[in-house]
Design an enzyme around this catalytic site. Structure first.
Site, PDB file in Angstrom:
ATOM      1  N   ASP A   1       0.817  -1.210   0.000  1.00 60.06           N
ATOM      2  CA  ASP A   1       0.000   0.000   0.000  1.00 60.06           C
ATOM      3  C   ASP A   1       0.850   1.259   0.000  1.00 60.06           C
ATOM      4  OD1 ASP A   1       0.857  -0.686   2.622  1.00 60.06           O
ATOM      5  OD2 ASP A   1      -0.722   0.535   3.520  1.00 60.06           O
TER       6      ASP A   1
ATOM      7  N   GLU B   1       0.368  -1.426   5.756  1.00 63.74           N
ATOM      8  CA  GLU B   1       1.394  -0.853   6.629  1.00 63.74           C
ATOM      9  C   GLU B   1       1.195   0.645   6.822  1.00 63.74           C
ATOM     10  OE1 GLU B   1       5.184   1.062   7.799  1.00 63.74           O
ATOM     11  OE2 GLU B   1       3.993   1.370   5.984  1.00 63.74           O
TER      12      GLU B   1
END
Length: 426
Positions: free
Chosen positions: A76, A140
């Site tokens: 991400d 994350e």
């Protein structure tokens, strides 16, 4: 163009924006791309989701020793506004020797290095010196619960034998004058994301307030933002400063660090953010109409604390907030640290094998990574995403910043360093 640059470009073209709400595009397309690259060369991927489109990939490469090393990274990225960028943040454009896009540094470039190395070694039929576990994870950039958190709770068997790990935010080149250092992360500050709430008495905005929660919260936030946190020189940071002194050939006076930061601003960027704890107000939410005093007001604070400083940090926060403000954790992770020996020595040796003029130094990150999740199951983490960068490229400024990009040659350097680290000399 090299395979690593091509993989990086393709990953950047996949929008995996994570705004923390869980409503973004998700990581599924990127995870499927990663899984296909691994499967194509005979590396079997395990693909799983913690929620719809919140997808992660884990694969194991057998080595000469069952003692496994974990290489983990996140799929991400943080949001990016195309109107603010010179090139579209999800174009993956390759121009001027760089791969451009959101996540080039944080951290799809690192994922591309891992994939390019794994694919090349699989094609060559080379076994690594130990078992390797490759993890490409969701979430994350928020709390990690949908990625590393889910992985260690529901798929812990995939990490069997792993005692150490490498991931982002270390191993990059950094310059002070003509001295080139490579900070290798051995620790991270702890994370304390907090929601603050003030309760008061609602009423008409034209009348004297009995107990205005907006004003109470504003005063508390001002105290928190203005607090001069004292220097707390941890052993890890003290060693970093000592190693920097040796690399620069001049002593750094730890009793006059503010002056030293002005004297060596580039080198000081490696330690000035980890000399203290910090607490920054980042979000406010109060009221619903201009002429109504609300009954509650809320704010969010990004708190970070050094290894060994948890209790002092929380006590200071509570004192500054005062008795009328309540706090709760949105996310809390302990500070982590790993020894600057053992695997650390292997990491520095791999860097020096590719750049004998470089000076590896231990380093503590101001922020945090998924290393905190893996620490919960006994895996020590190091920040090691090797990159050779030009002196004028602002590596720190590109994290969550504008016009993020990574040199293709820097990625190729990283692949060679990984090969030095992971494959026994022939």
């Amino acid at each position: 163009m090299s395979e690593v640059a091509t993989i990086c470009s393709e990953l950047l073209r996949i929008d995996t924006t994570n705004d923390g709400s869980g409503d973004g595009p998700g990581e599924r397309r990127a995870a499927e791309y990663v899984a296909s690259l691994l499967a194509e060369v005979g590396i079997e991927p395990v693909v799983f989701e913690s929620a719809p489109r919140r997808t992660s990939v884990v694969a194991r490469i057998p080595g000469d020793s069952p003692d496994a090393l974990l290489l983990h990274g996140h799929l991400d990225v943080v949001p990016a506004d195309p109107a603010e960028w010179r090139t579209h943040p999800f174009s993956g454009e390759i121009a001027d020797g760089c791969v451009h896009g959101r996540g080039a540094v944080d951290m799809k470039g690192t994922l591309a290095m891992t994939l390019a190395w794994a694919r090349e070694n699989a094609r060559r039929g080379v076994r690594p010196r130990r078992d390797l576990v490759l993890a490409f994870l969701a979430d994350e950039e928020s709390t990690g619960e949908y990625g590393a958190g889910h992985a260690i709770e529901r798929h812990r068997d995939l990490f069997e034998g792993c005692t150490e790990a490498i991931s982002e935010s270390g191993g990059f080149s950094w310059y002070e004058g003509d001295v080139r250092v490579y900070p290798v992360a051995v620790g991270e500050r702890g994370t304390a994301w907090m929601r603050l709430t003030a309760h008061g008495v609602p009423g008409h905005g034209s009348k004297p307030a009995v107990d205005n929660p907006v004003a109470e919260l504003a005063r508390a936030l001002a105290r928190l933002a203005d607090h001069p946190w004292p220097v707390r020189l941890t052993p890890e940071v003290a060693r970093l400063i000592d190693e920097l002194s040796r690399a620069l050939g001049r002593p750094i006076d730890v009793d006059r660090l503010e002056t030293e930061i002005e004297r060596i601003p580039r080198a000081a960027a490696l330690f000035k953010g980890v000399l203290r704890n910090s607490a920054n107000p980042t979000m406010l939410d109060a009221g619903y109409k201009v002429n109504v005093i609300p009954g509650t007001a809320e704010a969010h604070v990004d708190g970070r604390f050094l290894p060994g400083q948890r209790e002092e940090f929380l006590e200071t926060v509570d004192r500054l907030l005062g008795p009328k403000i309540t706090r709760e954790f949105v996310s809390f992770e302990e500070a982590v640290s790993s020894p600057a020996e053992g695997l650390f020595d292997e990491l520095t040796a791999a860097l020096l094998a590719e750049d004998p003029a470089g000076r590896p130094v231990p380093y503590v990150m101001t922020g945090g990574t998924d290393a905190k999740w893996f620490a919960r199951i006994g895996i020590r983490g190091y920040g090691f995403a090797p990159l050779l960068l030009p002196p004028d490229l602002d590596y720190f400024g590109m994290f969550h910043g504008l016009d993020e990009r990574v040199p293709a040659e820097g990625l190729e350097f990283g692949v060679r360093v990984l090969d030095r680290l992971l494959v026994a000399p022939s």
